[in-house]
Design an enzyme around this catalytic site. Structure first.
Site, mmCIF file in Angstrom:
data_model
loop_
_atom_site.group_PDB
_atom_site.id
_atom_site.type_symbol
_atom_site.label_atom_id
_atom_site.label_comp_id
_atom_site.label_asym_id
_atom_site.label_seq_id
_atom_site.Cartn_x
_atom_site.Cartn_y
_atom_site.Cartn_z
ATOM 1 N N VAL A 140 31.958 41.750 46.948
ATOM 2 C CA VAL A 140 32.296 43.134 46.643
ATOM 3 C C VAL A 140 33.427 43.560 47.569
ATOM 4 O O VAL A 140 33.301 43.461 48.794
ATOM 5 C CB VAL A 140 31.087 44.066 46.834
ATOM 6 C CG1 VAL A 140 31.491 45.516 46.557
ATOM 7 C CG2 VAL A 140 29.936 43.659 45.932
ATOM 8 N N ASP A 142 35.155 46.460 49.135
ATOM 9 C CA ASP A 142 34.929 47.877 49.447
ATOM 10 C C ASP A 142 36.190 48.402 50.127
ATOM 11 O O ASP A 142 36.349 48.272 51.341
ATOM 12 C CB ASP A 142 33.710 48.007 50.353
ATOM 13 C CG ASP A 142 33.353 49.452 50.681
ATOM 14 O OD1 ASP A 142 33.877 50.360 50.010
ATOM 15 O OD2 ASP A 142 32.556 49.659 51.613
ATOM 16 N N PHE A 168 30.728 40.629 51.177
ATOM 17 C CA PHE A 168 31.246 41.988 51.204
ATOM 18 C C PHE A 168 32.501 42.032 52.070
ATOM 19 O O PHE A 168 32.447 41.728 53.262
ATOM 20 C CB PHE A 168 30.191 42.954 51.766
ATOM 21 C CG PHE A 168 28.939 42.973 50.960
ATOM 22 C CD1 PHE A 168 28.761 43.902 49.952
ATOM 23 C CD2 PHE A 168 27.936 42.029 51.189
ATOM 24 C CE1 PHE A 168 27.613 43.905 49.184
ATOM 25 C CE2 PHE A 168 26.780 42.018 50.427
ATOM 26 C CZ PHE A 168 26.621 42.957 49.416
ATOM 27 N N LYS A 169 33.610 42.389 51.457
ATOM 28 C CA LYS A 169 34.857 42.595 52.201
ATOM 29 C C LYS A 169 34.967 44.093 52.475
ATOM 30 O O LYS A 169 35.213 44.884 51.563
ATOM 31 C CB LYS A 169 36.058 42.101 51.397
ATOM 32 C CG LYS A 169 37.395 42.269 52.114
ATOM 33 C CD LYS A 169 38.537 41.871 51.180
ATOM 34 C CE LYS A 169 39.891 42.074 51.836
ATOM 35 N NZ LYS A 169 41.002 41.820 50.904
ATOM 36 N N ILE A 170 34.777 44.459 53.723
ATOM 37 C CA ILE A 170 34.736 45.868 54.106
ATOM 38 C C ILE A 170 36.067 46.244 54.749
ATOM 39 O O ILE A 170 36.429 45.729 55.812
ATOM 40 C CB ILE A 170 33.581 46.150 55.084
ATOM 41 C CG1 ILE A 170 32.250 45.678 54.493
ATOM 42 C CG2 ILE A 170 33.535 47.632 55.424
ATOM 43 C CD1 ILE A 170 31.823 46.357 53.220
#
Length: 307
Positions: A140, A142, A168-170
């Site tokens: 995902v 983000d 998750f790529k934040i």
């Protein structure tokens, strides 16, 4: 860091290479990929926003997908961005990427323009539709560009309940705090908490528990100089390397954006043209000169690879 599941390390975004007229340059694409691998990339990401995915036709996406995956030929894992507003279109793109050999797909929540968004139940259903179509992990993304708030409880819920959704790529403001909270709330369901945004917050994100970094495509060797000692337990060496590379990271992030990688690759003889597809403007010559000046102080592989 090992480039096998769970995927960790430096996975920079590959640019989409164009000729002087803005047409795909697949020979240049192959050279760009080879340079990135030679610079120490643990893996690659293609067709992301920094790849100018938003200016490509569907047929061109398929050309780039096939070109890169055939040329990489398993040397490193490749993440393919398959973002689309339509659930079934995104699922079909993801299945196409998997069948071509992708190790993972990266997907943003559905959005369009400044105002078209959907609420959490539809975002959940969207990602479940994608997951049901494939057997590889979903990351995902983000990021502020989607304009879609993704709370930590919601992300953790999806990680726990949607089979393949685990990375998750934040890259939102206060990314380290969000990574830390996500790891705490999601537990073992959070297989890959990753840093993004050209690694401008990399040290804070590593301290928060990030295990991967998806950066610009030009200097994986520089990012490796930060991450490798950090993972080996030498935080002081990592911090020293971060201080050394941060001026270039900052210049890319704040002054150049996606144009930085192509400019550095052109300067180093990797690609023949640094064309951005219209209507994106080229770098101002003064901005480009500043980028090259900072990069030369660091002697990255990209400036030597093609010479």
């Amino acid at each position: 860091m090992a480039s096998s599941a769970p995927y960790r390390g430096v996975f920079p975004v590959a640019p989409t290479v164009f000729d002087a007229d803005g047409r795909l340059d697949l020979d240049g694409q192959r050279r760009a990929v080879d340079c990135m691998i030679d610079a120490g990339s643990d893996g690659l990401c293609i067709l992301a926003n920094f790849s100018e995915q938003f200016v490509l036709t569907d047929a061109e996406r398929d050309q780039v997908l096939d070109c890169v995956l055939e040329h990489v030929a398993g040397r490193v894992p490749v993440i393919v961005t398959t973002t689309h507003f339509g659930s079934h279109v995104c699922a079909e793109r993801s299945k196409r990427a998997q069948d071509a050999g992708a190790a993972m797909v990266m997907v943003m929540p559905p959005y369009h323009g400044a105002t078209f968004r959907v609420p959490e139940p539809q975002i959940y259903a969207f990602f479940k539709t994608v997951s049901d179509a494939i057997d590889i992990p979903i990351m995902v993304q983000d990021a502020p560009v989607a304009g879609t708030p993704l709370s930590v409880p919601f992300l953790a819920k999806m990680a726990k309940e949607i089979e393949h959704l685990s990375y998750f790529k934040i890259e939102v403001p206060f990314a380290a705090a969000k990574l830390r909270a996500l790891i705490e709330e999601g537990g073992d369901a959070i297989v890959g908490p990753w840093d993004g945004e050209e690694a401008i917050t990399l040290m804070a994100d590593l301290d928060a528990g990030a295990t991967g970094a998806m950066t610009g495509g030009a200097y994986a060797d520089g990012i490796r100089q930060i991450i490798d000692p950090y993972v080996a337990g030498d935080r002081e060496a990592a911090a020293t390397a971060y201080e050394r590379w941060l001026p270039l990271i900052n210049y890319e992030n704040r002054q150049c954006g996606l144009a930085a990688c192509k400019a550095l690759m052109k300067e180093g003889g990797v690609i023949r043209h640094e064309t951005l597809r219209a209507p994106l403007p080229p770098l101002h010559p003064a901005t480009r000169a500043g980028l090259i000046e900072i990069a030369r102080r660091l002697d990255p592989v990209v400036l030597r690879w093609g010479k």
